[in-house]
Design an enzyme around this catalytic site. Sequence first.
Site, short mmCIF file in Angstrom:
data_model
loop_
_atom_site.label_atom_id
_atom_site.label_comp_id
_atom_site.label_asym_id
_atom_site.label_seq_id
_atom_site.Cartn_x
_atom_site.Cartn_y
_atom_site.Cartn_z
N ASP A 15 -25.97 14.13 -33.14
CA ASP A 15 -25.42 13.31 -32.04
C ASP A 15 -25.35 11.85 -32.46
O ASP A 15 -24.41 11.13 -32.10
CB ASP A 15 -26.32 13.46 -30.80
N CYS A 239 -21.12 8.54 -28.12
CA CYS A 239 -20.33 9.76 -27.94
C CYS A 239 -18.87 9.41 -28.17
O CYS A 239 -18.35 8.50 -27.54
CB CYS A 239 -20.53 10.34 -26.55
C1 HMG Z 1 -13.59 22.78 -29.61
C2 HMG Z 1 -12.43 22.46 -30.55
C3 HMG Z 1 -12.62 23.12 -31.88
C4 HMG Z 1 -11.15 22.97 -29.90
O1 HMG Z 1 -10.04 22.37 -30.50
P1 HMG Z 1 -8.59 22.99 -30.42
O2 HMG Z 1 -7.68 22.09 -31.17
O3 HMG Z 1 -8.27 23.27 -28.99
O4 HMG Z 1 -8.84 24.36 -31.20
P2 HMG Z 1 -7.92 25.53 -31.64
O5 HMG Z 1 -8.75 26.77 -31.47
O6 HMG Z 1 -6.58 25.45 -30.99
O7 HMG Z 1 -7.74 25.24 -33.20
C5 HMG Z 1 -7.03 24.12 -33.68
C6 HMG Z 1 -7.40 23.87 -35.13
O8 HMG Z 1 -8.81 23.57 -35.19
C7 HMG Z 1 -9.45 24.46 -36.11
N1 HMG Z 1 -10.80 24.74 -35.61
C8 HMG Z 1 -11.12 25.26 -34.41
N2 HMG Z 1 -12.45 25.38 -34.34
C9 HMG Z 1 -12.96 24.93 -35.49
C10 HMG Z 1 -14.28 24.82 -35.98
N3 HMG Z 1 -15.33 25.19 -35.24
N4 HMG Z 1 -14.47 24.34 -37.22
C11 HMG Z 1 -13.39 23.96 -37.97
N5 HMG Z 1 -12.12 24.03 -37.56
C12 HMG Z 1 -11.92 24.53 -36.32
C13 HMG Z 1 -8.57 25.68 -36.11
O9 HMG Z 1 -8.79 26.45 -37.28
C14 HMG Z 1 -7.19 25.06 -36.06
O10 HMG Z 1 -6.89 24.56 -37.37
P3 HMG Z 1 -5.35 24.41 -37.88
O11 HMG Z 1 -4.80 25.79 -37.75
O12 HMG Z 1 -4.70 23.42 -36.95
O13 HMG Z 1 -5.53 23.92 -39.27
C15 HMG Z 1 -12.28 20.91 -30.72
O14 HMG Z 1 -11.99 20.36 -29.48
C16 HMG Z 1 -13.53 20.29 -31.27
O15 HMG Z 1 -13.87 20.47 -32.43
N6 HMG Z 1 -14.26 19.54 -30.42
C17 HMG Z 1 -15.54 18.98 -30.80
C18 HMG Z 1 -15.76 17.68 -30.14
C19 HMG Z 1 -17.15 17.22 -30.48
O16 HMG Z 1 -17.72 17.55 -31.49
N7 HMG Z 1 -17.71 16.39 -29.59
C20 HMG Z 1 -19.01 15.87 -29.78
C21 HMG Z 1 -20.08 16.89 -29.60
S1 HMG Z 1 -20.52 17.19 -27.91
C22 HMG Z 1 -21.60 15.94 -27.56
O17 HMG Z 1 -21.84 15.07 -28.37
C23 HMG Z 1 -22.34 15.96 -26.25
C24 HMG Z 1 -23.80 16.38 -26.39
C25 HMG Z 1 -23.91 17.83 -26.83
O18 HMG Z 1 -24.49 15.59 -27.35
C26 HMG Z 1 -24.51 16.23 -25.02
C27 HMG Z 1 -24.26 14.86 -24.35
O19 HMG Z 1 -24.84 13.87 -24.74
O20 HMG Z 1 -23.39 14.85 -23.46
#
Ligand code: HMG
Length: 301
Positions: A15, A239
């Site tokens: 994080d 974040c």
């Molecule tokens: C959820 C998704 C993946 C949806 O993202 P999307 O674009 O809707 O996914 P998709 O399923 O349509 O796939 C699009 C592309 O992403 C790839 N893909 C899909 N999944 C993965 C994966 N796992 N690893 C690697 N690649 C991935 C997939 O292969 C494809 O690749 P392309 O064909 O375009 O080359 C995207 O929105 C994302 O990665 N979001 C992450 C955001 C994030 O990390 N935010 C921070 C963490 S949460 C946080 O910090 C809060 C927390 C937990 O700490 C608590 C708090 O404090 O609130």
Amino acid sequence: MLPNKVRVVEVGPRDGLQNEKTPLDAADKIELIHALADAGVTTIESGSFVNPKWVPQMASSEEVFQGIQRKSGVTYSALTPNLKGFERALAVKADEVAVFAAASEAFAQKNTNCSIAESIERFVPVMEAAKAANMPVRGYISCIVGCPYEGDIAPQKVLEVTKTLLDMGCYEVSLGDTIGVGTAASCQRLLEVLGAEIPMEKLAVHYHDTYGQALANILKSLEMGVATVDSSVAGLGGCPYAKGASGNVATEDVIYLLNGLGIEHGIDLDKLIDAGNAISNRLNRPNNSRVANAITAKREK
Ligand SMILES: CC(C)(COP(=O)([O-])OP(=O)([O-])OC[C@H]1O[C@@H](n2cnc3c(N)ncnc32)[C@H](O)[C@@H]1OP(=O)([O-])[O-])[C@@H](O)C(=O)NCCC(=O)NCCSC(=O)C[C@@](C)(O)CC(=O)[O-]
């Protein structure tokens, strides 16, 4: 009544570092993780298997997991938004994974490009695969009291998502005050609503310190029976989808609080301060722990 013992979940390498501007290579992250384990931290969120286009800072998570020299008794966990993320985590032998949802529809869209319900659907195959691999799954909920897009969040909404995550098989749900707007009063109200239906041992608190309320909120949560606290060494991070949000509460500050309360935690504060100072220097940024700064200044006298 306060707990005798608190489990501190260190989220700095994930994080924290996911939102630091200075790019770090895997070796720096591994050094941080080793220093945290050496300080006695037993749960370290060490990376994140999300889309690297969304969070480039976590793109080296495979390398990080492969490079860690694992210390016995330490859980090295990873964030996984979907099955693809879980498979990446499994391939590098993460000990535990975490799925993450939100209590705000707008935040769910910004953070995961889908609704809350769709994010939960994505977790179904993750839970199945994790069960088959015998891997524990933690749940996170963002925006437990306030959302940068929607404003106040109703405790009832948090209750609903928490119950869903627990029913799916998460062993614990970590309640994220993503933008740090919670106060002791709002956290108390939330925990009263959750506590009426959920055992406190299933809940962890994850407070960001944007408004300087995190320690007060932690104390209130401990008084209400929570015994798992997330924090980030040196108060790293923020974040990427919550503009202006500062990092998690600093682990050093949490440890100082716990020491003052006589609560057991197993972490060596001096070693932790060294770890926080080292990563802050590497990132060329100030250490955001007031305790670390005070003790470092005293050491230098
Ligand atoms: C959820 C998704 C993946 C949806 O993202 P999307 O674009 O809707 O996914 P998709 O399923 O349509 O796939 C699009 C592309 O992403 C790839 N893909 C899909 N999944 C993965 C994966 N796992 N690893 C690697 N690649 C991935 C997939 O292969 C494809 O690749 P392309 O064909 O375009 O080359 C995207 O929105 C994302 O990665 N979001 C992450 C955001 C994030 O990390 N935010 C921070 C963490 S949460 C946080 O910090 C809060 C927390 C937990 O700490 C608590 C708090 O404090 O609130």
